[in-house]
Design an enzyme around this catalytic site. Sequence first.
Site, PDB file in Angstrom:
ATOM      1  N   ARG A   1       0.840  -1.206   0.000  1.00  0.00           N
ATOM      2  CA  ARG A   1       0.000   0.000   0.000  1.00  0.00           C
ATOM      3  C   ARG A   1       0.871   1.250   0.000  1.00  0.00           C
ATOM      4  O   ARG A   1       0.578   2.233  -0.685  1.00  0.00           O
ATOM      5  CB  ARG A   1      -0.932  -0.008   1.221  1.00  0.00           C
ATOM      6  CG  ARG A   1      -2.136  -0.935   1.065  1.00  0.00           C
ATOM      7  CD  ARG A   1      -2.835  -1.165   2.407  1.00  0.00           C
ATOM      8  NE  ARG A   1      -4.067  -1.923   2.269  1.00  0.00           N
ATOM      9  CZ  ARG A   1      -4.121  -3.248   2.092  1.00  0.00           C
ATOM     10  NH1 ARG A   1      -2.997  -3.952   2.016  1.00  0.00           N
ATOM     11  NH2 ARG A   1      -5.284  -3.861   1.979  1.00  0.00           N
TER      12      ARG A   1
ATOM     13  N   GLU B   1      -6.714 -14.616   6.763  1.00  0.00           N
ATOM     14  CA  GLU B   1      -5.364 -15.064   6.446  1.00  0.00           C
ATOM     15  C   GLU B   1      -4.709 -15.817   7.605  1.00  0.00           C
ATOM     16  O   GLU B   1      -3.717 -16.519   7.414  1.00  0.00           O
ATOM     17  CB  GLU B   1      -4.495 -13.878   6.046  1.00  0.00           C
ATOM     18  CG  GLU B   1      -4.241 -12.884   7.160  1.00  0.00           C
ATOM     19  CD  GLU B   1      -3.671 -11.573   6.647  1.00  0.00           C
ATOM     20  OE1 GLU B   1      -2.654 -11.126   7.191  1.00  0.00           O
ATOM     21  OE2 GLU B   1      -4.239 -11.006   5.689  1.00  0.00           O
TER      22      GLU B   1
END
Length: 441
Positions: free
Chosen positions: A35, A329
């Site tokens: 990001r 995750e």
Amino acid sequence: MTVNPTHTALWPAPHASGAVAATVHVPGSKSVTNRGLVLAALAAEPGWLRRPLRSRDTLLMAAALRAMGVGIEEGVGPDGSGEAWRVIPSGLRGPATVDVGNAGTVMRFLPPVAALADGPIRFDGDPRSYERPLHGVIDALRALGARIDDGADGNPGALPLTVHGGGALDGGQVEIDASSSSQFVSALLLSGPRFNQGVEVRHVGSALPSMPHIRMTVDMLRACGAQVDTPEAGGEPNVWRVTPGALLGRDLTVEPDLSNAQPFLAAALVTGGRVTVPDWPARTTQPGDALRRIFTEMGGSCELTEQGLTFTGTGSVHGIDVDLSEVGELTPGIAAVAALADSPSTLRGVAHLRLHETDRLAALTKEINELGGDVTETADGLHIRPRPLHGGVFHTYDDHRMATAGAIIGLAVPGVQIENVATTAKTLPDFPELWAGMLGN
């Protein structure tokens, strides 16, 4: 779901002879690094990214941005404080070809960036990447004014594809179904400040998975000067708005990857030992921070200080009934610990894992059961009944979190061999060395 025949090397998972006692320096966050790279590439001025993760996924992101004309210089920070990347924005341009590997952040975050480029940008990747959904990003970009060629191989809404950048994008309002990946929302928000009208993303569909990742995107946008309206701030449910405007160049220090700390904390839990992870942030949007609560419920205890997080196992591992929809995750590592527990576990809210690097629910079921386990798939997760396990080959399906899950089981079960442990380089470089160091090997 097939085993990759090109990666047949077997890694003997180390068996713990006793309680571990170690300090493990976990590399930087993949999610924050990628990001940060995108936001720095779209900024109006150069910026620094300190302590970035150097892994396959982040190097693919850096290479892709370089291919589109962004300057990324590797070196040390301005104060000599360690490794840093200097990101120098420039006019985005094609033609270029982007290799996404099997990185969800690269294949989903960069098509909106490519729509701002001057020229065509082609996206391609590993065979598994062709099976991962991209329709949310493709359909949204078309609705916002982008021209995209996909489906040339008869598989629309997926790779390979070409974005014909026009140098700008109108932007505006768009509806998407992001129930298969929160990355669809993050992808549009990250580039939204550069769209002429900004962007308003409205999610329509079933519950959004992995909400912490969207909160991470929003926090990082705001830190770069973007104005973002969110549901949490009193806005409409499932609607995010980004106002058009220049992004600031930042001096960003990347946090340790808390999800990648999971196998090391699990080692303390499974062996009744103690592991310290330095620099664990007191406040973070990373999903891995949930490990403090989840692994404590499974039998350990933790202490967070200015030095980091110390997790201590008690010698007992308990089953858990937990909704992992926001932290999917973490499922492979939790499943591995649950297979070694003293009572059953139910992991819920993770149907979307069938669309990750591999079908993680099917893969975990097959591999744990082949070691003697008793795992059954449910509509949205797994039910795990602990049984005595035995050694054998634990296949990874080119999935880094499958490899670390197998390593966790290997701590308690002699004779476990991990097929293609090198796949951990996707987000956790040098995992075998870090694992051996934790065990004092």
